[in-house]
Design a protein around this motif. Structure first.
Motif, PDB file in Angstrom:
ATOM      1  N   ALA A  50      73.723  69.749  15.200  1.00 49.68           N
ATOM      2  CA  ALA A  50      73.137  70.412  14.031  1.00 49.68           C
ATOM      3  C   ALA A  50      73.335  69.566  12.776  1.00 49.68           C
ATOM      4  O   ALA A  50      72.422  69.428  11.956  1.00 49.68           O
ATOM      5  CB  ALA A  50      73.761  71.797  13.854  1.00 49.68           C
ATOM      6  N   LEU A  51      74.510  68.995  12.602  1.00 52.43           N
ATOM      7  CA  LEU A  51      74.776  68.172  11.405  1.00 52.43           C
ATOM      8  C   LEU A  51      73.873  66.942  11.389  1.00 52.43           C
ATOM      9  O   LEU A  51      73.345  66.567  10.337  1.00 52.43           O
ATOM     10  CB  LEU A  51      76.247  67.762  11.361  1.00 52.43           C
ATOM     11  CG  LEU A  51      77.228  68.915  11.079  1.00 52.43           C
ATOM     12  CD1 LEU A  51      78.657  68.485  11.385  1.00 52.43           C
ATOM     13  CD2 LEU A  51      77.125  69.390   9.625  1.00 52.43           C
ATOM     14  N   ASN A  52      73.685  66.309  12.535  1.00 57.85           N
ATOM     15  CA  ASN A  52      72.795  65.147  12.580  1.00 57.85           C
ATOM     16  C   ASN A  52      71.337  65.564  12.381  1.00 57.85           C
ATOM     17  O   ASN A  52      70.552  64.825  11.776  1.00 57.85           O
ATOM     18  CB  ASN A  52      72.969  64.401  13.907  1.00 57.85           C
ATOM     19  CG  ASN A  52      74.324  63.711  13.982  1.00 57.85           C
ATOM     20  OD1 ASN A  52      74.883  63.323  12.961  1.00 57.85           O
ATOM     21  ND2 ASN A  52      74.862  63.580  15.179  1.00 57.85           N
ATOM     22  N   PHE A 106      62.553  65.454   4.416  1.00 61.32           N
ATOM     23  CA  PHE A 106      62.154  66.203   3.213  1.00 61.32           C
ATOM     24  C   PHE A 106      61.947  65.231   2.044  1.00 61.32           C
ATOM     25  O   PHE A 106      61.018  65.396   1.246  1.00 61.32           O
ATOM     26  CB  PHE A 106      63.203  67.247   2.840  1.00 61.32           C
ATOM     27  CG  PHE A 106      63.356  68.374   3.837  1.00 61.32           C
ATOM     28  CD1 PHE A 106      62.443  68.563   4.875  1.00 61.32           C
ATOM     29  CD2 PHE A 106      64.433  69.267   3.737  1.00 61.32           C
ATOM     30  CE1 PHE A 106      62.600  69.614   5.792  1.00 61.32           C
ATOM     31  CE2 PHE A 106      64.586  70.315   4.638  1.00 61.32           C
ATOM     32  CZ  PHE A 106      63.669  70.479   5.663  1.00 61.32           C
ATOM     33  N   VAL A 125      65.341  74.164   8.373  1.00 60.07           N
ATOM     34  CA  VAL A 125      66.806  74.134   8.296  1.00 60.07           C
ATOM     35  C   VAL A 125      67.414  75.209   9.194  1.00 60.07           C
ATOM     36  O   VAL A 125      68.418  74.972   9.881  1.00 60.07           O
ATOM     37  CB  VAL A 125      67.270  74.290   6.828  1.00 60.07           C
ATOM     38  CG1 VAL A 125      68.751  74.625   6.750  1.00 60.07           C
ATOM     39  CG2 VAL A 125      66.966  73.010   6.043  1.00 60.07           C
ATOM     40  N   ILE A 150      70.422  68.045  10.454  1.00 58.38           N
ATOM     41  CA  ILE A 150      70.286  68.289   9.004  1.00 58.38           C
ATOM     42  C   ILE A 150      70.109  66.965   8.256  1.00 58.38           C
ATOM     43  O   ILE A 150      69.326  66.874   7.301  1.00 58.38           O
ATOM     44  CB  ILE A 150      71.517  69.066   8.483  1.00 58.38           C
ATOM     45  CG1 ILE A 150      71.497  70.510   9.003  1.00 58.38           C
ATOM     46  CG2 ILE A 150      71.605  69.022   6.953  1.00 58.38           C
ATOM     47  CD1 ILE A 150      70.353  71.367   8.465  1.00 58.38           C
ATOM     48  N   HIS A 207      58.728  64.878  13.577  1.00 56.41           N
ATOM     49  CA  HIS A 207      58.336  66.253  13.877  1.00 56.41           C
ATOM     50  C   HIS A 207      58.751  67.216  12.765  1.00 56.41           C
ATOM     51  O   HIS A 207      58.140  68.272  12.608  1.00 56.41           O
ATOM     52  CB  HIS A 207      58.897  66.690  15.233  1.00 56.41           C
ATOM     53  CG  HIS A 207      58.062  66.179  16.362  1.00 56.41           C
ATOM     54  ND1 HIS A 207      56.880  66.767  16.739  1.00 56.41           N
ATOM     55  CD2 HIS A 207      58.188  65.087  17.154  1.00 56.41           C
ATOM     56  CE1 HIS A 207      56.333  66.085  17.733  1.00 56.41           C
ATOM     57  NE2 HIS A 207      57.111  65.060  18.007  1.00 56.41           N
ATOM     58  N   ALA A 261      66.627  66.039   8.589  1.00 59.36           N
ATOM     59  CA  ALA A 261      65.798  66.882   7.714  1.00 59.36           C
ATOM     60  C   ALA A 261      65.871  66.386   6.273  1.00 59.36           C
ATOM     61  O   ALA A 261      64.858  66.339   5.569  1.00 59.36           O
ATOM     62  CB  ALA A 261      66.256  68.340   7.803  1.00 59.36           C
ATOM     63  N   ARG A 262      67.061  66.015   5.832  1.00 62.85           N
ATOM     64  CA  ARG A 262      67.209  65.511   4.468  1.00 62.85           C
ATOM     65  C   ARG A 262      66.292  64.299   4.257  1.00 62.85           C
ATOM     66  O   ARG A 262      65.575  64.216   3.247  1.00 62.85           O
ATOM     67  CB  ARG A 262      68.666  65.098   4.230  1.00 62.85           C
ATOM     68  CG  ARG A 262      68.973  64.714   2.793  1.00 62.85           C
ATOM     69  CD  ARG A 262      70.310  63.972   2.687  1.00 62.85           C
ATOM     70  NE  ARG A 262      71.419  64.679   3.321  1.00 62.85           N
ATOM     71  CZ  ARG A 262      72.104  65.659   2.745  1.00 62.85           C
ATOM     72  NH1 ARG A 262      71.804  66.038   1.527  1.00 62.85           N
ATOM     73  NH2 ARG A 262      73.090  66.243   3.395  1.00 62.85           N
TER      74      ARG A 262
END
Lengths: 128, 128, 128, 128, 128, 128
Positions: free
Chosen positions: B110-112, B121, B95, B114, B80, B117-118
């Motif tokens: 939130a850390l997981n 991306f 982010v 991110i 997603h 997302a890394r």
């Protein structure tokens, strides 16, 4: 930035988003956990919600979606539905966000979210 | 509307949002639960994501927020996040949505998010 | 199959499992999210619960277990306990399923599930 | 050790930690799931809470933290806050544990935990 | 009943349901938390799974449903899918239970459950 | 207190609790979400973990319990088990906290927590 500035900035943002309901939340914590109220103002609103990288409408859509999916925070979900209306979401958009959660968290989460919306919409209508 | 139409409409929407990755998800279910794939196409995409009452960008913001908060669906969260980029969200906006979940589901969520997302991306960059 | 057929088939299954309570759920959504009610009928009951590959009793055992474990859907848990009685589970079997959730979701989940069962059993007894 | 011994040992520990409230919980299950009450006594209290490797104060801190974070067991959270006071935690320490959960499970979890603490502290005060 | 009897009865039930995999789980805990392994044997299997009020097939359906819905216990879900096959569920029935969880916990939970089933079915096939 | 002071105070506390691992977490966020790292330092450590009302050992017991119960944050759970050892918990105490979560979040949560402990204890042993 000093803590005083963060608090002031956060309180202004809290009231911009929630109106008086925001002040009441903070006041309600004074007798038992005043620092938790201070962190809500300073961190949640003075830090996060003041960030310019995302508009307030998108922020409320994100929060309404997350709280509907988690299903453990009815009071906060109602507050954020009211906040969503306050920052420009329509009732129909909020219903759509909640309905969509049937896909990602199941129908009971969506049905309970709709019940929260019904209560929040009624509260909002009674204040106009 | 007939089931065939729902399936076709849903598949077109699935590919609009996810690209080939969407087809691969459905194909991967053929050997074990083909009807689950069909329901994803018909209901999730043919019904819900085809609704006009909310734009696709807002829908992906809602889903990214919910999956980050739930913390139980890393594969789907990455998908997603890619879909969010595909329908017009910037990396920075995604982010922001994930960071905001620190408030509603805690810092580990939130850390997981991110980390997801890394990875998303990077996958997106490798395809351009 | 056309949408009308899915709706009709779903509504018949909904009433078979839930009785009038099923109609009331759908009716209660008419003023705020009628399409969510339609999806419950078409997808949850017209698609999933009409599938022949698993008997209704096993389906209700699965749902009672899941909702007890999740712990976020008391209203729906009570409805599915009533549905379980309706499709042939005994009160004792339902209590066993809920007790077993102590192993997989902890004692508070099981204790809250038992409280839901108490309320559902009382409602069921009052209707006979 | 025989089952009778585990039950007796567990009941003594249950009353040591919870007082009469513990007996009431077990009694409340007699009509519907008496064996669940027996397992609470034998396993939760006779086995786990009787273990010497961790002090009761640390055990209650752990439980209060977990139930606040899960957010699905308000009744049990209030009971464990009372138990925490009973085994030597101060109100301030309990508030700190709950506040800290804002970091790991989000602000709504912490705010709802504080509400549970408010109710438990009031109940405790009314009994003195 | 003495603890020795509960342990023996539980171990026999554990092996009946899980085969050697059950012994391996208990053995794997010896170096770090042997008492947790003992409680699994005594309480989960010697107490709960030995109860006569519900058949083993229904118990595994309940557990597969709950673990799919929770989405936090992939290792245990795979083990219980294997156990389900072992006590008489067909692969198709297990897939149905998991698919149904799309309704109650969302599509990502069901999709991840199907992936666990794929792995468990392959492990089961390789052992025949 | 100025933001610079909160950051410095938070970073000192982060390193006191986590050692170099703490610095690495913050560094790992620089390329994608540096402000999330800053909030971890300022709010989680500069605000919450610097509070005097609860000792660090109790704080880590609370966090280990919560993350074990939630079951969605394996990386963070391992980090907090290491932090627990660092601030004075014994391995046995940490195992007890995790085992106790079987009561409040189920056996799979406890078993997965023990696996996290095994990995964290090994990492800790390899650094001595």
């Amino acid at each position: 930035m000093s803590e005083a500035t963060r608090y002031e900035r956060g309180l202004a943002k809290l009231v911009e988003i929630y109106g008086d309901r925001g002040r009441q939340l903070i006041a309600s914590l004074q007798d038992i956990a005043p620092d938790l109220g201070r962190y809500v103002v300073e961190f949640a609103f003075g830090d996060i919600h003041c960030r310019q990288q995302l508009d307030l409408r998108s922020r409320e859509i994100a929060t309404i979606a997350a709280l509907t999916a988690l299903g453990t925070a009815g009071t906060q979900l109602r507050a954020h539905i009211l906040a969503g209306l306050h920052v420009g979401c329509t009732e129909q958009e909020i219903v759509e966000v909640i309905m969509q959660m049937a896909l990602y968290a199941g129908f009971p989460a969506a049905l309970n979210g709709i019940q929260a919306a019904r209560e929040a919409f009624a509260e909002n209508a009674s204040k106009r």
